[in-house]
Motif scaffolding. Structure first.
Motif, PDB file in Angstrom:
ATOM      1  N   TRP A 348      51.628  35.862  47.273  1.00  0.00           N
ATOM      2  CA  TRP A 348      52.449  36.899  46.634  1.00  0.00           C
ATOM      3  C   TRP A 348      53.292  36.306  45.509  1.00  0.00           C
ATOM      4  O   TRP A 348      53.563  36.995  44.508  1.00  0.00           O
ATOM      5  CB  TRP A 348      53.356  37.572  47.660  1.00  0.00           C
ATOM      6  CG  TRP A 348      52.637  38.588  48.515  1.00  0.00           C
ATOM      7  CD1 TRP A 348      52.394  38.530  49.841  1.00  0.00           C
ATOM      8  CD2 TRP A 348      52.071  39.819  48.061  1.00  0.00           C
ATOM      9  NE1 TRP A 348      51.696  39.640  50.259  1.00  0.00           N
ATOM     10  CE2 TRP A 348      51.480  40.460  49.176  1.00  0.00           C
ATOM     11  CE3 TRP A 348      51.981  40.456  46.813  1.00  0.00           C
ATOM     12  CZ2 TRP A 348      50.838  41.682  49.092  1.00  0.00           C
ATOM     13  CZ3 TRP A 348      51.344  41.675  46.733  1.00  0.00           C
ATOM     14  CH2 TRP A 348      50.780  42.281  47.856  1.00  0.00           C
ATOM     15  N   GLN A 349      53.687  35.062  45.645  1.00  0.00           N
ATOM     16  CA  GLN A 349      54.451  34.425  44.574  1.00  0.00           C
ATOM     17  C   GLN A 349      53.573  34.043  43.393  1.00  0.00           C
ATOM     18  O   GLN A 349      53.977  34.178  42.239  1.00  0.00           O
ATOM     19  CB  GLN A 349      55.154  33.162  45.108  1.00  0.00           C
ATOM     20  CG  GLN A 349      56.246  33.438  46.121  1.00  0.00           C
ATOM     21  CD  GLN A 349      56.872  32.160  46.622  1.00  0.00           C
ATOM     22  OE1 GLN A 349      56.562  31.058  46.164  1.00  0.00           O
ATOM     23  NE2 GLN A 349      57.787  32.295  47.587  1.00  0.00           N
ATOM     24  N   MET A 350      52.369  33.586  43.678  1.00  0.00           N
ATOM     25  CA  MET A 350      51.504  33.066  42.630  1.00  0.00           C
ATOM     26  C   MET A 350      50.650  34.136  41.969  1.00  0.00           C
ATOM     27  O   MET A 350      50.434  34.118  40.755  1.00  0.00           O
ATOM     28  CB  MET A 350      50.596  31.970  43.205  1.00  0.00           C
ATOM     29  CG  MET A 350      51.359  30.789  43.788  1.00  0.00           C
ATOM     30  SD  MET A 350      52.391  29.950  42.555  1.00  0.00           S
ATOM     31  CE  MET A 350      51.140  29.339  41.437  1.00  0.00           C
ATOM     32  N   ARG A 353      47.686  39.953  42.820  1.00  0.00           N
ATOM     33  CA  ARG A 353      46.316  40.517  42.907  1.00  0.00           C
ATOM     34  C   ARG A 353      45.539  39.851  44.029  1.00  0.00           C
ATOM     35  O   ARG A 353      44.910  40.504  44.851  1.00  0.00           O
ATOM     36  CB  ARG A 353      45.587  40.325  41.575  1.00  0.00           C
ATOM     37  CG  ARG A 353      44.165  40.884  41.585  1.00  0.00           C
ATOM     38  CD  ARG A 353      43.578  40.839  40.189  1.00  0.00           C
ATOM     39  NE  ARG A 353      43.233  39.480  39.796  1.00  0.00           N
ATOM     40  CZ  ARG A 353      42.038  38.912  40.042  1.00  0.00           C
ATOM     41  NH1 ARG A 353      41.103  39.581  40.699  1.00  0.00           N
ATOM     42  NH2 ARG A 353      41.788  37.693  39.619  1.00  0.00           N
ATOM     43  N   TRP A 354      45.589  38.502  44.083  1.00  0.00           N
ATOM     44  CA  TRP A 354      44.875  37.794  45.141  1.00  0.00           C
ATOM     45  C   TRP A 354      45.553  37.984  46.494  1.00  0.00           C
ATOM     46  O   TRP A 354      44.890  37.983  47.539  1.00  0.00           O
ATOM     47  CB  TRP A 354      44.752  36.306  44.819  1.00  0.00           C
ATOM     48  CG  TRP A 354      43.736  36.009  43.749  1.00  0.00           C
ATOM     49  CD1 TRP A 354      43.971  35.420  42.552  1.00  0.00           C
ATOM     50  CD2 TRP A 354      42.344  36.305  43.795  1.00  0.00           C
ATOM     51  NE1 TRP A 354      42.805  35.322  41.824  1.00  0.00           N
ATOM     52  CE2 TRP A 354      41.787  35.865  42.571  1.00  0.00           C
ATOM     53  CE3 TRP A 354      41.507  36.910  44.721  1.00  0.00           C
ATOM     54  CZ2 TRP A 354      40.440  35.996  42.265  1.00  0.00           C
ATOM     55  CZ3 TRP A 354      40.160  37.043  44.419  1.00  0.00           C
ATOM     56  CH2 TRP A 354      39.638  36.592  43.212  1.00  0.00           C
ATOM     57  N   ALA A 355      46.858  38.170  46.487  1.00  0.00           N
ATOM     58  CA  ALA A 355      47.566  38.445  47.736  1.00  0.00           C
ATOM     59  C   ALA A 355      47.091  39.765  48.334  1.00  0.00           C
ATOM     60  O   ALA A 355      46.918  39.893  49.555  1.00  0.00           O
ATOM     61  CB  ALA A 355      49.073  38.474  47.495  1.00  0.00           C
ATOM     62  N   ALA A 356      46.871  40.759  47.470  1.00  0.00           N
ATOM     63  CA  ALA A 356      46.380  42.047  47.954  1.00  0.00           C
ATOM     64  C   ALA A 356      44.968  41.923  48.519  1.00  0.00           C
ATOM     65  O   ALA A 356      44.621  42.569  49.516  1.00  0.00           O
ATOM     66  CB  ALA A 356      46.407  43.068  46.813  1.00  0.00           C
ATOM     67  N   GLY A 398      35.579  35.571  46.159  1.00  0.00           N
ATOM     68  CA  GLY A 398      36.328  35.173  44.970  1.00  0.00           C
ATOM     69  C   GLY A 398      37.647  34.514  45.327  1.00  0.00           C
ATOM     70  O   GLY A 398      38.055  33.516  44.704  1.00  0.00           O
ATOM     71  N   LEU A 399      38.313  35.048  46.352  1.00  0.00           N
ATOM     72  CA  LEU A 399      39.570  34.451  46.806  1.00  0.00           C
ATOM     73  C   LEU A 399      39.332  33.043  47.336  1.00  0.00           C
ATOM     74  O   LEU A 399      40.101  32.122  47.036  1.00  0.00           O
ATOM     75  CB  LEU A 399      40.182  35.334  47.887  1.00  0.00           C
ATOM     76  CG  LEU A 399      41.431  34.782  48.581  1.00  0.00           C
ATOM     77  CD1 LEU A 399      42.550  34.544  47.581  1.00  0.00           C
ATOM     78  CD2 LEU A 399      41.886  35.732  49.694  1.00  0.00           C
ATOM     79  N   MET A 400      38.273  32.869  48.088  1.00  0.00           N
ATOM     80  CA  MET A 400      37.954  31.552  48.646  1.00  0.00           C
ATOM     81  C   MET A 400      37.765  30.525  47.530  1.00  0.00           C
ATOM     82  O   MET A 400      38.342  29.419  47.572  1.00  0.00           O
ATOM     83  CB  MET A 400      36.674  31.663  49.482  1.00  0.00           C
ATOM     84  CG  MET A 400      36.144  30.349  50.033  1.00  0.00           C
ATOM     85  SD  MET A 400      37.046  29.819  51.491  1.00  0.00           S
ATOM     86  CE  MET A 400      36.291  28.209  51.767  1.00  0.00           C
ATOM     87  N   GLU A 401      36.975  30.861  46.529  1.00  0.00           N
ATOM     88  CA  GLU A 401      36.724  29.924  45.434  1.00  0.00           C
ATOM     89  C   GLU A 401      37.986  29.670  44.622  1.00  0.00           C
ATOM     90  O   GLU A 401      38.227  28.544  44.160  1.00  0.00           O
ATOM     91  CB  GLU A 401      35.608  30.468  44.545  1.00  0.00           C
ATOM     92  CG  GLU A 401      34.254  30.556  45.238  1.00  0.00           C
ATOM     93  CD  GLU A 401      33.827  29.220  45.821  1.00  0.00           C
ATOM     94  OE1 GLU A 401      33.961  28.192  45.119  1.00  0.00           O
ATOM     95  OE2 GLU A 401      33.374  29.198  46.982  1.00  0.00           O
ATOM     96  N   THR A 402      38.806  30.701  44.442  1.00  0.00           N
ATOM     97  CA  THR A 402      40.049  30.529  43.695  1.00  0.00           C
ATOM     98  C   THR A 402      41.006  29.603  44.422  1.00  0.00           C
ATOM     99  O   THR A 402      41.627  28.714  43.817  1.00  0.00           O
ATOM    100  CB  THR A 402      40.730  31.883  43.453  1.00  0.00           C
ATOM    101  OG1 THR A 402      39.850  32.718  42.680  1.00  0.00           O
ATOM    102  CG2 THR A 402      42.041  31.732  42.713  1.00  0.00           C
TER     103      THR A 402
END
Length: 409
Positions: A348-350, A353-356, A398-402
Motif C-alpha cells: 500500500w505504501q509502494m 495498484r499492486w496492493a489491490a 504479474g504481482l509475483m514477477e513484480t
C-alpha cells in the motif's frame, strides 16, 4: 475371473467339397499346446477353457461372413450336440445362400451354441462392410447385456483387418469402466513357413503400450507422474516425490525429481521420455517460491484452479517472508502469517495498484480454499465467471514477477 473371448468371423475360401471354408490348421500356442481348427476362434476358445473356467464367447461377423464355420465348435466338442443343431446349421447355410433370414438363423444357432459350450454366447451380425461406429455400437449393446468382464481376449485372425482395430478401440474405455484387461491373439497362418503348425502370436506388448499411453495422458492432464514409473525400479521414488509435491514439502522434492528425470519407463523412447523430463523440470525451481509458482502455472494450465491459486498466493507470501522475516523461517506458519500483513502494508505504501491485486487474490484464495462466499464485490465478480478468474490469475502472476524485482530495491 469373468472373461470374454471376442473372435472375428471372415469369409472362407472355396472348398473342394463345395461351400466356403477356412483351411484346417494346427495352431501352436506360446505354452506349446497345439489345437487344430478351421476357425481359429474355436482353437482359442478350447485353449482358454482348458484350465477353466471357459470364457463367454462373442463372434463378430458381417452379412458376408461364412457363419457356417461355427460348426468347428461342434466338430471338436466332447459332449453331445443339442437337439436341433444340424437343422440350425443347415438353416445358416441356406441363409448364406440367400434362401432364408440370416439374422433369424443366427439367433437360433446362438442359443444352441450357448447350450453346447455351457457359456453365454453372442453372435453379432453387422452390415458388409461395417463402419467403425457400427462396430462400436453393436459391441456396446451386446456387452451391456453380458458384462461386466474382468478380461477380454480379442482374436484378430480372420475377417476384415480393420475390424480388429475397431473392436479394440471400442473395448479400451472398458479398461477404466470395468477395470478390464485386454489381451490380443493372432493365429499366424502366414508365419508357419514350412512348419506344419501355425504359431499363435500373443500381443502382450500392446497392453504395455496402451498403459504407457494412458500414463502419459494422466501426466499431461493432472501432473501425476506415478503411473509412468509404475512397475519400474523408480516406482517407490515416484510415490515419495509425488507425496512431497502434493503435501507441498518442496525441500524434499528436488533430489527425487532429479533422480526420476534420469529414469525412464522401459516402453518409452527417448523422444517420449524427453517430454517427461521437460514436464518434471517444470515442477522444480531455484528456490521455494519459484517451485511453488511453477507448480501453480502447471496446474492452472490443466484446469486445476484450486491448486493453482493456492500455490500462487503462497509463493507470494514466501517472497514476503524472505523480505521481511528470517530467510530460514520460510517454512514456519507464524513467519508466513506475519509476512502476509507486512507485505500488504508495504504494497500500500509502494503501489496501491499492486496492493489491490494482492488483496483481491487473497480474498479469492480464501473463498476457494474454504468454500465460502466472499463479501467483497471484487472477489464475487472474479468468482462469477471463468473469465473473471483468468484476470485475477494474470494479475497475480504479474504481482509475483513484480515483487521478485521490487522487494529488494
Amino acid at each position: 475371473m469373468k472373461r470374454l473371448l471376442i473372435s472375428v468371423m471372415g469369409k472362407g475360401s472355396a472348398a473342394p467339397t463345395g461351400g466356403l471354408r477356412y483351411e484346417t490348421t494346427p495352431y501352436r500356442f506360446p505354452d506349446g499346446e497345439v489345437r487344430t481348427a478351421t476357425f481359429f476362434g474355436g482353437a482359442l476358445f478350447r485353449h482358454l477353457a482348458a484350465p477353466g473356467p471357459a470364457p463367454d464367447l462373442m463372434v463378430v461377423g458381417t452379412t458376408g461372413s461364412t457363419w457356417g464355420l461355427l460348426e468347428d465348435f461342434a466338430i471338436h466338442s466332447e459332449v453331445s450336440l443339442p437337439p436341433g443343431w444340424d437343422a440350425a446349421h443347415r438353416e445358416v447355410e441356406a441363409a448364406e445362400a440367400g434362401q432364408a433370414s440370416l439374422e433369424a438363423a443366427l439367433v437360433r444357432w446362438e442359443n444352441l451354441l450357448a447350450e453346447l459350450l455351457g457359456v453365454r454366447v453372442a453372435l453379432v451380425l453387422l452390415p458388409d462392410p461395417p463402419a467403425p461406429q457400427q462396430v462400436a455400437q453393436a459391441l456396446g449393446e451386446r456387452l451391456a447385456a453380458l458384462g461386466p468382464y474382468e478380461e477380454f481376449h480379442l482374436d484378430i485372425t480372420h475377417g476384415y483387418r480393420y475390424l480388429g482395430y475397431a473392436l479394440l478401440g471400442a473395448l479400451l474405455p472398458l479398461r477404466h469402466a470395468w477395470g478390464a484387461r485386454i489381451q490380443l491373439h493372432y493365429g499366424g497362418l502366414e508365419l508357419r513357413g514350412s512348419a506344419p503348425e501355425a504359431p499363435v502370436v500373443g500381443l502382450e506388448a500392446l497392453h504395455e503400450l496402451i498403459a504407457l499411453d494412458e500414463s502419459l495422458s494422466v501426466l499431461a492432464a493432472t501432473g501425476d507422474f506415478r503411473p509412468y514409473f509404475a512397475g519400474t525400479a523408480q516406482a517407490q521414488e515416484a510415490e515419495e516425490a509425488y507425496f512431497f509435491l502434493e503435501t507441498n514439502q518442496q525441500h524434499l522434492v528436488k533430489k527425487r525429481l532429479s533422480g526420476l528425470a534420469e529414469a525412464r519407463n522401459p516402453w518409452a523412447g527417448e523422444n517420449v521420455h524427453g517430454w517427461v523430463r521437460e514436464v518434471l523440470s517444470g515442477l522444480d525451481g531455484e528456490n521455494i517460491e519459484d517451485k511453488m509458482a511453477n507448480r501453480a502455472r502447471f496446474f492452472w494450465d490443466r484446469g486445476q484452479i484450486f491448486k493453482a491459486l493456492l500455490l500462487l498466493f503462497e509463493a507470494i507470501v514466501v517472497l514476503g517472508v524472505r523480505r521481511f522475516g528470517d530467510q530460514g523461517q520460510v517454512l514456519l506458519y507464524e513467519a508466513r502469517m506475519d509476512a502476509r500483513e507486512r507485505l500488504e502494508g508495504w504494497l500500500w505504501q509502494m503501489s496501491p495498484r499492486w496492493a489491490a491485486v494482492y488483496r483481491e487474490l487473497r480474498w479469492v484464495r480464501n473463498a476457494i480454499a474454504h468454500g465460502t462466499q466472499p463479501e467483497q464485490a471484487e472477489a464475487q465478480r472474479a468468482l462469477s465467471s471463468p473469465q473473471g478468474l483468468v484476470q485475477v490469475w494474470k494479475k497475480g502472476l504479474g504481482l509475483m514477477e513484480t515483487l521478485k524485482t521490487q522487494l529488494w530495491r
